[in-house]
Design a protein around this motif. Structure first.
Motif, PDB file in Angstrom:
ATOM      1  N   ARG A   1      -8.670 -15.119-100.797  1.00  0.00           N
ATOM      2  CA  ARG A   1      -9.712 -15.823-101.519  1.00  0.00           C
ATOM      3  C   ARG A   1      -9.395 -15.776-103.003  1.00  0.00           C
ATOM      4  NH1 ARG A   1     -14.835 -17.685-100.814  1.00  0.00           N
ATOM      5  NH2 ARG A   1     -16.275 -17.553-102.585  1.00  0.00           N
ATOM      6  N   ALA A   2      -9.502 -16.916-103.672  1.00  0.00           N
ATOM      7  CA  ALA A   2      -9.277 -17.007-105.110  1.00  0.00           C
ATOM      8  C   ALA A   2     -10.377 -17.863-105.710  1.00  0.00           C
ATOM      9  CB  ALA A   2      -7.904 -17.623-105.403  1.00  0.00           C
ATOM     10  N   SER A   3     -11.048 -17.324-106.732  1.00  0.00           N
ATOM     11  CA  SER A   3     -12.178 -18.012-107.350  1.00  0.00           C
ATOM     12  C   SER A   3     -13.218 -18.321-106.273  1.00  0.00           C
ATOM     13  CB  SER A   3     -11.707 -19.282-108.064  1.00  0.00           C
ATOM     14  OG  SER A   3     -10.783 -18.968-109.071  1.00  0.00           O
ATOM     15  N   GLU A   4     -13.481 -19.616-106.064  1.00  0.00           N
ATOM     16  CA  GLU A   4     -14.496 -20.002-105.081  1.00  0.00           C
ATOM     17  C   GLU A   4     -13.877 -20.455-103.763  1.00  0.00           C
ATOM     18  OE1 GLU A   4     -17.766 -19.574-105.577  1.00  0.00           O
ATOM     19  OE2 GLU A   4     -17.138 -18.669-107.461  1.00  0.00           O
ATOM     20  N   ASN A   5     -12.536 -20.398-103.670  1.00  0.00           N
ATOM     21  CA  ASN A   5     -11.865 -20.955-102.492  1.00  0.00           C
ATOM     22  C   ASN A   5     -11.328 -19.882-101.554  1.00  0.00           C
ATOM     23  OD1 ASN A   5     -12.112 -23.734-103.088  1.00  0.00           O
ATOM     24  ND2 ASN A   5     -10.379 -23.631-104.502  1.00  0.00           N
ATOM     25  N   ASP A   6     -11.720 -19.952-100.276  1.00  0.00           N
ATOM     26  CA  ASP A   6     -10.977 -19.245 -99.243  1.00  0.00           C
ATOM     27  C   ASP A   6      -9.735 -20.069 -98.961  1.00  0.00           C
ATOM     28  OD1 ASP A   6     -12.678 -16.917 -98.128  1.00  0.00           O
ATOM     29  OD2 ASP A   6     -14.111 -18.574 -98.274  1.00  0.00           O
ATOM     30  N   TRP A   7      -8.628 -19.398 -98.676  1.00  0.00           N
ATOM     31  CA  TRP A   7      -7.393 -20.135 -98.426  1.00  0.00           C
ATOM     32  C   TRP A   7      -6.561 -19.429 -97.358  1.00  0.00           C
ATOM     33  CZ3 TRP A   7      -3.177 -17.100 -99.096  1.00  0.00           C
ATOM     34  CH2 TRP A   7      -3.260 -16.044-100.023  1.00  0.00           C
TER      35      TRP A   7
ATOM     36  N   THR B   1     -15.652 -21.888 -96.378  1.00  0.00           N
ATOM     37  CA  THR B   1     -15.951 -20.490 -96.101  1.00  0.00           C
ATOM     38  C   THR B   1     -16.458 -20.294 -94.673  1.00  0.00           C
ATOM     39  OG1 THR B   1     -16.459 -20.088 -98.428  1.00  0.00           O
ATOM     40  CG2 THR B   1     -17.362 -18.526 -96.839  1.00  0.00           C
TER      41      THR B   1
END
Length: 203
Positions: free
Chosen positions: A153-159, A127
């Motif tokens: 961003r999905a769940s706890e992950n920035d991508w 993040t």
């Protein structure tokens, strides 16, 4: 300085684990063709200093503990394939973008979506680095200069996502990196300078 245009995929042929460092021995006949002691070679996007050139296109380089902690070079071992690039010459074309070889952190491959002529690779990133990544901007992944095609961003992950053309798939280790692979990330240095200048102006 580098450009993020990988010159060849080399192979780790030796690794010596030291107390707070490691020495890598890497075969790379292209990047060693005109290299000497003290020259810089990017290994998976990490700027390393050549310690010794050996016969057969082999060079050795020391990796300090901090670099092992902040990059994925601690994961490589004998037999690992690595992206290699020599430092850019002053009179050379800037084929990619300005790459320092100073890894900001690591991410990991979370999805691959192939198509007929390219492949979209989604990579999770810390993040703390996400704020430097913009759509259509540049990012370096394992030493490869790439254009960000999407982010979120999905769940706890920035991508973010990058699209690999056939040449990139064939001539770099990103072409075969399976889901879960840890990769080195270097964000665009210009974004970090702008942030620093803006924060200083508000003090």
């Amino acid at each position: 300085m580098f450009t993020g245009i990988v010159e060849e995929v080399g192979e780790v042929v030796g690794k010596e684990d030291l107390t707070d460092a490691a020495r890598l021995v890497i075969r790379g006949p292209v990047v060693t063709a005109d290299a000497g002691h003290g020259d810089s070679i990017a290994v998976n996007g990490v700027c390393l200093t050549v310690v010794e050139i050996q016969p057969g296109g082999v060079f050795s380089a020391d990796v300090m503990g901090e670099t092992l902690d902040r990059s994925s070079l601690g994961d490589v071992g004998v037999g690992s394939r690595v992206n290699l690039e020599r430092a850019a010459a002053v009179n050379s074309r800037l084929g990619g973008h300005i790459v320092q070889g100073h890894v900001d952190g690591t991410g990991h491959v979370i999805a691959r979506t192939p198509s007929e002529h390219w492949e979209v690779v989604r990579i999770a990133l810390p993040t703390a680095l996400a704020r430097y990544v913009v759509e259509k901007g540049s990012i370096t992944v394992d030493g490869v200069s790439l254009t960000v095609s999407a982010l979120g961003r999905a769940s706890e992950n920035d991508w973010f996502e990058v699209s690999l053309i056939p040449t990139t798939r064939e001539l770099t280790i990103l072409g075969t990196a399976p889901i879960g692979t840890r990769v080195n990330l270097e964000v665009d240095v210009i974004a970090k300078y702008v942030e620093r200048l803006m924060s200083t102006s508000r003090e």
